[in-house]
Design a protein around this motif. Sequence first.
Motif, short mmCIF file in Angstrom:
data_model
loop_
_atom_site.label_atom_id
_atom_site.label_comp_id
_atom_site.label_asym_id
_atom_site.label_seq_id
_atom_site.Cartn_x
_atom_site.Cartn_y
_atom_site.Cartn_z
N PHE A 100 0.84 -1.20 0.00
CA PHE A 100 0.00 0.00 0.00
C PHE A 100 0.88 1.25 0.00
O PHE A 100 1.98 1.25 0.55
CB PHE A 100 -0.87 0.03 1.27
CG PHE A 100 -1.76 -1.17 1.46
CD1 PHE A 100 -1.26 -2.36 1.94
CD2 PHE A 100 -3.11 -1.09 1.16
CE1 PHE A 100 -2.08 -3.47 2.12
CE2 PHE A 100 -3.95 -2.19 1.34
CZ PHE A 100 -3.43 -3.38 1.82
N LEU A 155 4.14 13.93 2.79
CA LEU A 155 4.87 12.79 3.35
C LEU A 155 4.23 11.52 2.82
O LEU A 155 3.00 11.36 2.89
CB LEU A 155 4.78 12.85 4.87
CG LEU A 155 5.69 11.96 5.72
CD1 LEU A 155 7.15 12.19 5.37
CD2 LEU A 155 5.46 12.27 7.19
N PHE A 214 -5.25 7.16 1.45
CA PHE A 214 -4.92 6.02 0.61
C PHE A 214 -4.67 6.46 -0.83
O PHE A 214 -5.43 7.25 -1.40
CB PHE A 214 -6.07 5.01 0.66
CG PHE A 214 -5.98 3.90 -0.33
CD1 PHE A 214 -6.82 3.88 -1.44
CD2 PHE A 214 -5.06 2.89 -0.16
CE1 PHE A 214 -6.74 2.85 -2.35
CE2 PHE A 214 -4.98 1.86 -1.09
CZ PHE A 214 -5.82 1.84 -2.19
N PHE A 254 4.00 7.32 2.69
CA PHE A 254 4.26 6.11 3.46
C PHE A 254 3.94 4.87 2.64
O PHE A 254 2.85 4.77 2.06
CB PHE A 254 3.41 6.07 4.73
CG PHE A 254 3.79 7.08 5.76
CD1 PHE A 254 3.15 8.30 5.82
CD2 PHE A 254 4.79 6.81 6.68
CE1 PHE A 254 3.50 9.24 6.79
CE2 PHE A 254 5.15 7.74 7.64
CZ PHE A 254 4.50 8.96 7.69
N GLN A 292 0.41 11.72 3.40
CA GLN A 292 -0.01 12.52 4.55
C GLN A 292 0.34 13.98 4.28
O GLN A 292 1.51 14.34 4.19
CB GLN A 292 0.69 12.03 5.82
CG GLN A 292 0.25 12.74 7.08
CD GLN A 292 0.97 12.21 8.31
OE1 GLN A 292 2.10 11.74 8.23
NE2 GLN A 292 0.33 12.28 9.46
N TYR A 309 0.34 5.37 1.08
CA TYR A 309 -0.49 6.41 1.67
C TYR A 309 0.26 7.73 1.59
O TYR A 309 1.49 7.76 1.60
CB TYR A 309 -0.80 6.11 3.13
CG TYR A 309 -1.84 5.03 3.36
CD1 TYR A 309 -1.48 3.69 3.34
CD2 TYR A 309 -3.17 5.37 3.60
CE1 TYR A 309 -2.44 2.71 3.55
CE2 TYR A 309 -4.12 4.39 3.83
CZ TYR A 309 -3.75 3.06 3.80
OH TYR A 309 -4.70 2.09 4.01
N LYS A 346 -2.92 0.35 -3.99
CA LYS A 346 -2.50 -0.90 -3.37
C LYS A 346 -2.24 -1.96 -4.43
O LYS A 346 -2.84 -1.94 -5.52
CB LYS A 346 -3.53 -1.39 -2.36
CG LYS A 346 -4.88 -1.80 -2.96
CD LYS A 346 -5.85 -2.20 -1.86
CE LYS A 346 -7.22 -2.56 -2.43
NZ LYS A 346 -8.20 -2.88 -1.35
N LEU A 368 -1.26 -3.17 9.28
CA LEU A 368 -0.31 -2.68 8.29
C LEU A 368 1.01 -2.37 8.97
O LEU A 368 1.04 -1.83 10.07
CB LEU A 368 -0.85 -1.41 7.64
CG LEU A 368 -2.04 -1.56 6.70
CD1 LEU A 368 -2.52 -0.18 6.24
CD2 LEU A 368 -1.69 -2.43 5.51
N ARG A 413 -2.98 16.57 8.43
CA ARG A 413 -4.06 15.71 7.92
C ARG A 413 -3.72 14.26 8.23
O ARG A 413 -2.60 13.90 8.54
CB ARG A 413 -4.19 15.89 6.40
CG ARG A 413 -4.53 17.30 5.95
CD ARG A 413 -5.97 17.65 6.24
NE ARG A 413 -6.89 16.82 5.52
CZ ARG A 413 -7.28 17.02 4.25
NH1 ARG A 413 -6.79 18.03 3.57
NH2 ARG A 413 -8.15 16.20 3.70
N GLY A 414 -4.72 13.40 8.09
CA GLY A 414 -4.50 11.98 8.28
C GLY A 414 -3.87 11.35 7.06
O GLY A 414 -3.51 12.01 6.10
N LEU A 415 -3.73 10.04 7.12
CA LEU A 415 -3.16 9.28 6.01
C LEU A 415 -4.24 9.05 4.95
O LEU A 415 -5.32 8.55 5.25
CB LEU A 415 -2.65 7.93 6.50
CG LEU A 415 -1.54 8.00 7.57
CD1 LEU A 415 -1.35 6.65 8.21
CD2 LEU A 415 -0.26 8.48 6.93
#
Lengths: 116, 115
Positions: free
Chosen positions: B34, B88, B46, B90, B38, B36, B49, B103, B42-44
Amino acid sequence: EPEVTQTPSHQVTQMGQEVILRCVPISNHLYFYWYRQILGQKVEFLVSFYNNEISEKSEIFDDQFSVERPDGSNFTLKIRSTKLEDSAMYFCASTRGLGTSTDTQYFGPGTRLTVL
Amino acid sequence: AQSVAQPEDQVNVAEGNPLTVKCTYSVSGNPYLFWYVQYPNRGLQFLLKYITGDNLVKGSYGFEAEFNKSQTSFHLKKPSALVSDSALYFCAVRDRSNSGYALNFGKGTSLLVTP
């Protein structure tokens, strides 16, 4: 588009105090997760929750942590007695729960916990 | 045991140029992979995948990633970077042989796209 929401966005607490972090997962999702990210480090898995039970937890998720789904919408993480090293960003995530591990996890914006 | 390595802390790219954010993984079985992103405060989110099938996976915002089993890599790519891609990134892996859904994330790569 449905989103995972988390409250509060920032929580400051004194060492030894209890904190409860709240999450509202996406409404038709069945699996819920908590992750944390200590500043400058990677995102780490804490716990997963399904059907009102913990389905998986990491070594980080010790006895001071607990999770609960108190009603049909909220999913909470409680830290019983906070330590300085609990300071981190805590992310909630949810998946539809189709029964396979290929489900995409959708994350909330996080709660920044600062323990003084 | 499973792990993810993102060897670059930061990647700098000029707007309009192609970008690559590297990810290598280690799992005992076959991986689910996966990406992600950021954004600040803010959140991660998607991006994409890889589960099975075509090794080239296309995702959100024009991003794609190529699964390379022999090199155990899953690099994120975009043909033409935008300043708004600065964020960022991930990479995460889940081992198919594990029953759990957790994960395992890399430490993240900061992408800076300059005008």
